[in-house]
Design a protein around this motif. Structure first.
Motif, PDB file in Angstrom:
ATOM      1  N   MET A  89     -22.659 -43.373  -2.915  1.00 21.77           N
ATOM      2  CA  MET A  89     -23.589 -43.832  -1.880  1.00 21.77           C
ATOM      3  C   MET A  89     -23.840 -45.322  -2.107  1.00 21.77           C
ATOM      4  O   MET A  89     -24.168 -45.742  -3.217  1.00 21.77           O
ATOM      5  N   TYR A  90     -23.681 -46.096  -1.043  1.00 23.37           N
ATOM      6  CA  TYR A  90     -23.860 -47.539  -1.153  1.00 23.37           C
ATOM      7  C   TYR A  90     -24.164 -48.120   0.215  1.00 23.37           C
ATOM      8  O   TYR A  90     -23.565 -47.710   1.215  1.00 23.37           O
ATOM      9  N   ARG A  96     -29.749 -53.389   3.804  1.00 24.98           N
ATOM     10  CA  ARG A  96     -30.682 -52.439   3.190  1.00 24.98           C
ATOM     11  C   ARG A  96     -32.029 -52.484   3.891  1.00 24.98           C
ATOM     12  O   ARG A  96     -32.411 -53.487   4.475  1.00 24.98           O
ATOM     13  N   ALA A 101     -28.996 -45.679   4.554  1.00 27.70           N
ATOM     14  CA  ALA A 101     -28.721 -44.743   3.458  1.00 27.70           C
ATOM     15  C   ALA A 101     -29.237 -43.348   3.811  1.00 27.70           C
ATOM     16  O   ALA A 101     -28.548 -42.351   3.589  1.00 27.70           O
ATOM     17  N   THR A 124     -27.527 -40.207 -10.381  1.00 27.56           N
ATOM     18  CA  THR A 124     -27.834 -41.619 -10.169  1.00 27.56           C
ATOM     19  C   THR A 124     -28.466 -42.144 -11.448  1.00 27.56           C
ATOM     20  O   THR A 124     -28.618 -41.400 -12.415  1.00 27.56           O
ATOM     21  N   GLN A 128     -31.536 -47.697 -10.612  1.00 31.18           N
ATOM     22  CA  GLN A 128     -31.397 -47.599  -9.159  1.00 31.18           C
ATOM     23  C   GLN A 128     -32.630 -46.872  -8.599  1.00 31.18           C
ATOM     24  O   GLN A 128     -32.525 -45.803  -8.009  1.00 31.18           O
ATOM     25  N   GLU A 130     -34.423 -47.352  -6.021  1.00 29.99           N
ATOM     26  CA  GLU A 130     -34.408 -47.101  -4.581  1.00 29.99           C
ATOM     27  C   GLU A 130     -33.572 -45.863  -4.257  1.00 29.99           C
ATOM     28  O   GLU A 130     -33.916 -45.104  -3.343  1.00 29.99           O
ATOM     29  N   ALA A 131     -32.519 -45.613  -5.009  1.00 32.58           N
ATOM     30  CA  ALA A 131     -31.711 -44.412  -4.803  1.00 32.58           C
ATOM     31  C   ALA A 131     -32.510 -43.173  -5.205  1.00 32.58           C
ATOM     32  O   ALA A 131     -32.534 -42.180  -4.475  1.00 32.58           O
ATOM     33  N   TYR A 135     -33.486 -40.044  -2.676  1.00 32.33           N
ATOM     34  CA  TYR A 135     -33.143 -38.643  -2.915  1.00 32.33           C
ATOM     35  C   TYR A 135     -34.396 -37.769  -3.013  1.00 32.33           C
ATOM     36  O   TYR A 135     -34.470 -36.707  -2.404  1.00 32.33           O
TER      37      TYR A 135
END
Length: 168
Positions: A89-90, A96, A101, A124, A128, A130-131, A135
């Protein structure tokens, strides 16, 4: 060569298409992602990836476009019977914060259900945040470590039951 589009544009302006993992568009975004991993963690992601793992019916790789510009990637591959693993995922830096995403993740989940998966897992890292936030806010919960980074202190592992998500 790409496959047919998987989703129409939405209010974020993102248009999602399935592409082969070996496609030059995917490779370019993957290079950006690896540079980001190196900046955040000191090295690129060394976890093994085989392009054929993202080939239907057991896998798929998606690219999100704004106009003709590829701005987001992500894919899934078989993890176990009935379980897909989301990978790579990117979203490009300049795109952004626009919901791309979240939109791509939702499309990956929908395509995983269509492929017969009832659950997804992903890994992850702590660098990260923000990831991890994406999620968790998308219904993912902590799960047991697995795979290449199962022993890594900086890794976090998540899962989501797609049967519960199918009504979303």
């Amino acid at each position: 060569m790409s496959t047919a589009p998987t989703a129409d544009r939405d209010d974020t302006g993102l248009f999602i298409r399935a592409l082969r993992y070996s496609d030059p568009v995917v490779r370019a975004l993957e290079s950006e992602l690896q540079l980001e991993y190196a900046e955040r963690y000191g090295d690129p992601d060394e976890g093994p990836i085989l392009p054929e793992q993202f080939t239907p019916p057991e896998g798929l790789f998606l690219v999100g476009f704004v106009g003709n510009e590829p701005v987001a990637t992500g894919g899934f591959r078989k993890h176990d019977d009935g379980v897909a693993e989301i990978k790579r995922m990117y979203v490009a830096h300049e795109h952004r914060g626009g919901g791309h995403a979240r939109r791509l993740l939702a499309e990956l989940e929908a395509q995983a259900v269509r492929a017969g998966y009832h659950r997804v897992v992903l890994e992850t890292g702590l660098k990260q945040p923000e990831a991890m936030s994406l999620y968790q806010s998308s219904g993912y919960t902590d799960t047991e470590p697995y795979g290449y980074y199962s022993e890594a202190e900086f890794s976090r592992f998540f899962t989501k039951d797609l049967d519960l998500a199918s009504g979303d």
